[in-house]
Design an enzyme around this catalytic site. Structure first.
Site, PDB file in Angstrom:
ATOM      1  N   ARG A 149      96.705 136.829 118.235  1.00 35.64           N
ATOM      2  CA  ARG A 149      96.725 138.135 117.562  1.00 35.64           C
ATOM      3  C   ARG A 149      97.654 138.125 116.348  1.00 35.64           C
ATOM      4  O   ARG A 149      97.459 138.861 115.397  1.00 35.64           O
ATOM      5  CB  ARG A 149      97.129 139.234 118.557  1.00 35.64           C
ATOM      6  CG  ARG A 149      97.229 140.621 117.954  1.00 35.64           C
ATOM      7  CD  ARG A 149      97.131 141.738 119.002  1.00 35.64           C
ATOM      8  NE  ARG A 149      97.930 141.494 120.167  1.00 35.64           N
ATOM      9  CZ  ARG A 149      99.273 141.598 120.228  1.00 35.64           C
ATOM     10  NH1 ARG A 149      99.959 141.975 119.169  1.00 35.64           N
ATOM     11  NH2 ARG A 149      99.913 141.354 121.348  1.00 35.64           N
ATOM     12  N   TYR A 175      83.081 155.166 100.628  1.00 34.56           N
ATOM     13  CA  TYR A 175      82.318 154.731 101.802  1.00 34.56           C
ATOM     14  C   TYR A 175      82.462 155.749 102.942  1.00 34.56           C
ATOM     15  O   TYR A 175      83.546 156.310 103.142  1.00 34.56           O
ATOM     16  CB  TYR A 175      82.845 153.344 102.214  1.00 34.56           C
ATOM     17  CG  TYR A 175      82.228 152.793 103.461  1.00 34.56           C
ATOM     18  CD1 TYR A 175      80.909 152.345 103.462  1.00 34.56           C
ATOM     19  CD2 TYR A 175      82.952 152.717 104.643  1.00 34.56           C
ATOM     20  CE1 TYR A 175      80.337 151.841 104.617  1.00 34.56           C
ATOM     21  CE2 TYR A 175      82.390 152.209 105.798  1.00 34.56           C
ATOM     22  CZ  TYR A 175      81.078 151.775 105.783  1.00 34.56           C
ATOM     23  OH  TYR A 175      80.521 151.280 106.920  1.00 34.56           O
ATOM     24  N   ASP A 193      88.417 149.126  96.503  1.00 36.57           N
ATOM     25  CA  ASP A 193      87.398 148.613  97.424  1.00 36.57           C
ATOM     26  C   ASP A 193      86.355 147.893  96.566  1.00 36.57           C
ATOM     27  O   ASP A 193      85.607 148.529  95.817  1.00 36.57           O
ATOM     28  CB  ASP A 193      86.781 149.790  98.201  1.00 36.57           C
ATOM     29  CG  ASP A 193      85.742 149.330  99.232  1.00 36.57           C
ATOM     30  OD1 ASP A 193      85.194 148.219  99.081  1.00 36.57           O
ATOM     31  OD2 ASP A 193      85.465 150.103 100.172  1.00 36.57           O
ATOM     32  N   LYS A 230      79.819 142.091 104.352  1.00 38.44           N
ATOM     33  CA  LYS A 230      78.710 142.237 103.410  1.00 38.44           C
ATOM     34  C   LYS A 230      78.431 140.920 102.672  1.00 38.44           C
ATOM     35  O   LYS A 230      77.961 139.988 103.272  1.00 38.44           O
ATOM     36  CB  LYS A 230      79.008 143.399 102.461  1.00 38.44           C
ATOM     37  CG  LYS A 230      79.529 144.665 103.176  1.00 38.44           C
ATOM     38  CD  LYS A 230      78.501 145.303 104.080  1.00 38.44           C
ATOM     39  CE  LYS A 230      79.063 146.416 104.976  1.00 38.44           C
ATOM     40  NZ  LYS A 230      79.742 147.500 104.305  1.00 38.44           N
TER      41      LYS A 230
HETATM   42  C1  LIG Z   1      80.738 148.383 104.762  1.00 40.34           C
HETATM   43  C2  LIG Z   1      81.772 148.928 103.872  1.00 40.34           C
HETATM   44  C3  LIG Z   1      83.072 149.175 104.317  1.00 40.34           C
HETATM   45  C4  LIG Z   1      83.497 148.966 105.758  1.00 40.34           C
HETATM   46  O1  LIG Z   1      83.351 147.660 106.208  1.00 40.34           O
HETATM   47  P1  LIG Z   1      83.000 147.248 107.721  1.00 40.34           P
HETATM   48  O2  LIG Z   1      83.050 145.769 107.648  1.00 40.34           O
HETATM   49  O3  LIG Z   1      81.660 147.809 108.029  1.00 40.34           O
HETATM   50  O4  LIG Z   1      84.053 147.840 108.581  1.00 40.34           O
HETATM   51  C5  LIG Z   1      83.992 149.656 103.405  1.00 40.34           C
HETATM   52  N1  LIG Z   1      83.656 149.894 102.122  1.00 40.34           N
HETATM   53  C6  LIG Z   1      82.419 149.674 101.659  1.00 40.34           C
HETATM   54  C7  LIG Z   1      82.105 149.962 100.233  1.00 40.34           C
HETATM   55  C8  LIG Z   1      81.422 149.193 102.514  1.00 40.34           C
HETATM   56  O5  LIG Z   1      80.184 148.997 102.053  1.00 40.34           O
END
Ligand SMILES: *Cc1c(COP(=O)(O)O)cnc(C)c1O
Length: 422
Positions: free
Chosen positions: A74, A127, A211, A236
């Site tokens: 962890r 998001y 982000d 992603k």
């Molecule tokens: C998917 C996404 C997130 C969150 O990510 P997870 O891996 O699903 O927790 C945050 N910001 C954006 C723009 C996203 O597309």
């Protein structure tokens, strides 16, 4: 996708495409294995009692990052170290912290850098998960969010900052650019300059976090634009195969180490197997990003001309001469491969179109090898109140598509037959 800048590696100036394949793993570490093994262990044996004491001292006093110095999964593990080194070099950060999901990275950042009484400036839209965290959990903890309505209007940005400052110190600026799924752009250097002015006035630094999920490190580098932290849902484009969840934050070690401590305490460390998969996925990320971008350009052009499509928010179509286009060209090296478009009509027409698709898969998420499509109003943005959703450009006819790397003719043929079926 234009050429990526070079970064340092063993004294060599290498391009990001090269670093994505090798950086962070040295075969000499593990008996010459050409590729990193997955270290499937939850704990690490100490060589001696004195070494154990030294290791704990180093960990808690923050002086160890070495691969040999692990205690318990962890807190950190070898595969995590490799993936963090690779992400940091791709983002151009001093260090990176990698988490069990993108939202684990988002919540670690907001919860560890903000305190009750602070205000938070954020771009709009953000998001869905970030939106809920900010407007429900943070509000519950006494942190007031202020949304910036126009990310390329410096005057409007400064006005929102004044409103925020009037009710409490600005603890952080959170930007999502381009936004998901509207592709709204925020002028990152303008927000960085604003943060510096606010920081000087209130006598407390205002970190700017971007982000970068929508474009990823091969298309946009927020740290090079002055941001303090770059957050990416690695689920992603980095993971890229829709088979893992992960999130990362890159930036100065002073900040990432605070996030790592928070991660240790809430237990949102990425596991060895996912770290291993992610490290492997980074190797093909530039290729996948480039191919998906080409496919997306073809699909966007097809949809824009189609009589049943009302409008489309594709970065390549930002109007010439607009402020948004100027900012986009300054801070992005490509148009990405996720965009949204509006079917003429409403939910009924959108649903008929979706149910007729045979190659495109209907699912949330983005950035995988396969093309995915979803109806944000009833899925990703279901929990966002209608008023805020529509103000952000998401109505009942809006669809979001994440274009994959299939043969583009098959995608066009599928879209074409489904549009006919409406
Ligand atoms: C998917 C996404 C997130 C969150 O990510 P997870 O891996 O699903 O927790 C945050 N910001 C954006 C723009 C996203 O597309």
């Amino acid at each position: 996708m234009k050429d990526t800048p070079a970064a340092g590696h063993n004294g060599l100036a290498l391009h990001a495409e090269t670093l994505a394949i090798s950086h962070g793993y040295d075969p000499a570490m593990v008996g010459g294995a050409a590729k990193p093994p997955a270290f499937m262990t939850s704990t690490f044996v100490y060589p001696s009692a004195a070494a154990a004491k030294e290791l704990h001292q180093a960990f808690f006093d923050g002086t160890t990052t070495s691969l040999s110095g692990h205690i318990y999964g962890r807190l950190g593990h070898p595969n995590l170290d490799m993936v963090e080194k690779r992400l940091a070099v791709l983002d151009g950060g001093e260090d990176a912290a990698v988490f069990a999901s993108g939202m684990a990275a988002v919540s670690a950042t907001l919860l560890s850098l903000l305190s009750p009484g602070d205000t938070l400036l954020h771009s709009k839209p953000v998001y869905g998960g970030t939106d809920m965290l900010v407007n429900q959990e943070l509000v519950r903890l006494g942190i007031r969010p202020f949304g910036i309505s126009d990310g390329v209007d410096e005057v409007a940005m400064a006005r929102t900052a004044e409103e925020a400052l009037a009710t409490g110190p600005v603890g952080l600026i959170w930007l999502e650019s381009p936004a998901n799924p509207t592709a709204a752009i925020v002028d990152i250097p303008a927000a960085v300059a604003l943060a510096a002015r606010l920081g000087a006035r209130q006598g407390r630094k205002v970190p700017v976090v971007v982000d970068n999920t929508f474009l990823g490190p091969f298309v946009q580098n927020p740290l090079a634009l002055g941001a303090d932290l770059c957050m990416t849902s690695l689920t992603k484009y980095a993971g890229g195969h829709s088979d893992l969840l992960a999130g990362g934050i890159s930036g100065a070690r002073e900040l990432t180490s605070r996030l790592k401590t928070f991660r240790t305490l809430v237990g949102s460390t990425l596991d060895a197997h996912s770290s291993w998969l992610l490290l492997r996925s980074f190797e093909t990320m530039a290729l996948r990003t480039g191919r998906a971008e080409q496919n997306a350009a073809t699909l966007a052009a097809f949809l824009q001309r189609h009589a049943k499509v009302g409008s489309i928010t594709y970065l390549g179509f930002l109007p010439e001469g607009s402020r948004e286009r100027e900012v986009f060209e300054r801070q992005c090296r490509g148009t990405g491969s996720t965009f949204s478009f509006r079917i003429k009509g409403g939910e009924a027409e959108a649903f008929r179109f979706l149910d007729a698709l045979r190659v495109l898969r209907m699912a949330v998420s983005l950035g995988g090898t396969e093309t995915l499509i979803c109806h944000p109003a009833s899925t990703t943005h279901y929990a966002v109140p209608r008023e805020r959703r529509e103000a952000a450009g998401i109505d009942d006819g809006t669809l979001r598509v994440s274009v994959g790397i299939e043969h583009v003719d098959d995608l066009i043929a599928d879209l074409s037959q489904a549009l006919e079926a409406i």
